[in-house]
Write an enzyme that holds these catalytic residues in place. Structure first.
Site, PDB file in Angstrom:
ATOM      1  N   LYS A  88       0.841  -1.197   0.000  1.00  0.00           N
ATOM      2  CA  LYS A  88       0.000   0.000   0.000  1.00  0.00           C
ATOM      3  C   LYS A  88       0.875   1.246   0.000  1.00  0.00           C
ATOM      4  CE  LYS A  88      -3.874   2.095   2.582  1.00  0.00           C
ATOM      5  NZ  LYS A  88      -4.758   1.951   3.764  1.00  0.00           N
ATOM      6  N   SER A 163      -9.693   2.516   2.993  1.00  0.00           N
ATOM      7  CA  SER A 163      -8.837   3.261   2.086  1.00  0.00           C
ATOM      8  C   SER A 163      -7.942   2.368   1.233  1.00  0.00           C
ATOM      9  CB  SER A 163      -7.942   4.214   2.892  1.00  0.00           C
ATOM     10  OG  SER A 163      -7.063   3.467   3.746  1.00  0.00           O
ATOM     11  N   SER A 187      -9.847  -0.208   7.093  1.00  0.00           N
ATOM     12  CA  SER A 187      -9.320  -0.015   5.743  1.00  0.00           C
ATOM     13  C   SER A 187      -8.644  -1.228   5.121  1.00  0.00           C
ATOM     14  CB  SER A 187      -8.339   1.162   5.723  1.00  0.00           C
ATOM     15  OG  SER A 187      -9.017   2.366   5.960  1.00  0.00           O
TER      16      SER A 187
END
Length: 515
Positions: A88, A163, A187
């Site tokens: 990420k 997210s 997330s």
């Protein structure tokens, strides 16, 4: 017989690791297959912000060379050596851009690796690249990225969650077998639910946060993204452990048996017999789609028939969790994001007119560098921390946090693990909730309590509603991460026995979806 590229990328990470160890495949072949997949589909999915093909292939070649040479070095290779992974883009990675999905850090190159990246490199796992996210991890749909939204491989007109939608979509679309995400209010787990993948939020402090760009420091946690419970557990074992560079990191002696559990062993148990599973009264009913609740109750029935004891637990403070979270999180975010001032690093915008002062440069930089959702949360957090309002808002939210922790303590006296839907809905259409922040925030209603309490949670696929994945969440007491892998592995096995193929194998071929 050599496996085709399509067959290679559809193996589980555990299967890939086994074939690498026996020499049936090479890491270069495996890594190139995923790079080819990214080239073929990521223009549509947009899971990646940066692809590190050369670095990934170099790591893969080094693993193959060590295995070919044999000897002690080959024997000492990590079990996942040669299995590719995506990171990420909130986790700093030396030699690759780290943008946090924001214009504020466009093109920024970190001079160091996050601790989890160091551990991935030490395991010799080729890093495919950096995945898309809501800007500074602020969002539930990955629509708030400054570089454009990610799309859900199950239906490219829908969101992949957030997210960490980029990591979840990359794994769901077979662009990567494993990924790392961060979970501040869900997330990792919520994207897992809506993309049919497995996502784990470890116990707070169980995985080092050093090198994860902070949003809310008391809530953020790095964790694994995978297609199976076993794969998530294997990756969790790579990244877990004490880190002196993280002041909140847990030492091994703080775990119940004085050592970090073997999560993959728990995941392989695959039996629900004897488990006490608590159904959280507050995390079902109004606001949850009927299809989501139907899959949830079917999962409960299967667990009960497999020998689990199902009890209902009452956690009354959970009714206030969403409000408490959306005071604590923006308050901490407003403090953490104060460092992006146009002076020290990152984007700098110089006003064209008027006197050149630090205050005006800071104002111009933050106005241009931050997106609307980030600005919204900074303003909310700054207000909650302001003189005269601190006790009324932030202080009260922290009191609710304590009550939520007490509710969890009471619930775990009645049950080994707790269960709920991960998300109240399946993936919603892109842009549907972008102008309605409150509706967007409600997607986190089931995942937020775990972050407020610092306990581990996992989302595992629980079936389909309207042709889209539904997630089932398991929660366990702090430092008892093995319990969530045990329960999730048991449910995964029950569902695999029910359906002709695992849920992740049923995803429509992306080539057909985009035709």
């Amino acid at each position: 017989m050599a496996l085709t590229t399509d067959a290679l990328i559809r193996l589980t990470a555990a299967e890939m690791a086994a074939k690498l160890r026996t020499g049936e495949i090479t890491s270069v072949e495996l890594t190139q297959a995923h790079l080819d997949r990214i080239a073929a589909v990521d223009d549509t999915i947009h899971a990646f912000l940066h692809v590190a093909a050369d670095e990934a292939l170099e790591t893969a070649a080094s693993v193959d060379a060590l295995r070919a040479a044999g000897g002690a070095e080959a024997e000492s290779l990590h079990p996942l050596a040669g299995v590719p992974i995506a990171i990420k883009d909130l986790i700093v990675t030396k030699g690759q851009p780290t943008t946090a999905g924001s214009k504020m850090l466009k093109g920024w190159m970190s001079p160091y690796d996050a601790t989890v990246v160091e551990k991935v490199r030490a395991a010799r796992m080729p890093i495919l690249g950096k995945t898309n996210l809501d800007e500074f991890a602020m969002g539930s749909s990955t629509e708030h990225s400054a570089y454009g939204p990610t799309r859900n491989p199950w239906d490219i007109t829908r969101i992949p969650g957030g997210s960490g939608g980029g990591s979840a979509a990359a794994v769901a679309a077979f662009e990567a077998p494993l990924a790392l995400g961060t979970d501040t209010g869900g997330s990792i787990r919520q994207p897992g639910a809506v993309t049919g993948t497995v996502g784990t939020k470890p116990t707070y402090g169980g995985v080092s946060r050093y090198g994860a760009i902070a949003m809310a420091s008391s809530l953020d946690q790095i964790g694994p993204v995978a297609r199976t419970v076993e794969d998530a557990a294997l990756l969790h074992e790579v990244i877990a452990g004490y880190d002196k560079k993280d002041s909140t990191s847990l030492s091994e002696t703080e775990y119940p048996e004085g050592k970090i559990p073997t999560f993959s062993s728990a995941a392989s148990t695959k039996t629900a017999a004897g488990l006490r599973i608590g159904v959280i009264k507050q995390l079902q009913g109004e606001g949850y789609q009927s299809g989501v609740l139907a899959r949830f109750h079917e999962a409960l029935d299967q667990l009960r028939q497999a020998g689990a004891e199902i009890v209902e637990v009452d956690c009354p403070s959970f009714d206030y969790a969403l409000g408490a979270y959306y005071l604590i999180m923006p308050s901490e975010a407003s403090s953490n994001l104060a460092r992006y001032d146009g002076v020290r690093y990152g984007t700098r915008v110089v006003p064209e007119e008027g006197p050149l002062t630090i205050e005006r440069v800071m104002g111009a930089t933050r106005a241009a560098g931050f997106g609307e959702e980030v600005k919204r949360r900074i303003i909310l957090g700054t207000y909650a921390l302001s003189a005269g309002y601190y006790d009324a808002y932030y202080g009260s939210a922290q009191k609710i946090r304590t009550l939520i922790q007490q509710d969890f303590d009471a619930a775990f006296e009645q049950a080994d693990v707790l269960i709920s839907p991960t998300s109240p809905t399946v993936a919603f259409p892109l842009w549907e909730k972008l102008d309605d922040p409150l509706a967007m925030y409600l997607n986190d209603i089931a995942t937020i309590p775990a972050n407020l309490a610092g306990i581990p949670g996992i989302s595992v696929p629980g079936g389909l509603s309207e042709g889209l994945p539904v997630g089932i969440q398991f929660l366990a007491p702090a430092k008892e991460d093995a319990r969530v892998y045990h329960a999730a592995g048991a449910l995964e096995q029950l569902l695999n026995d029910t359906y002709d193929a695992p849920l992740w194998a049923q995803i429509p071929a992306l080539e057909e979806v985009t035709r």
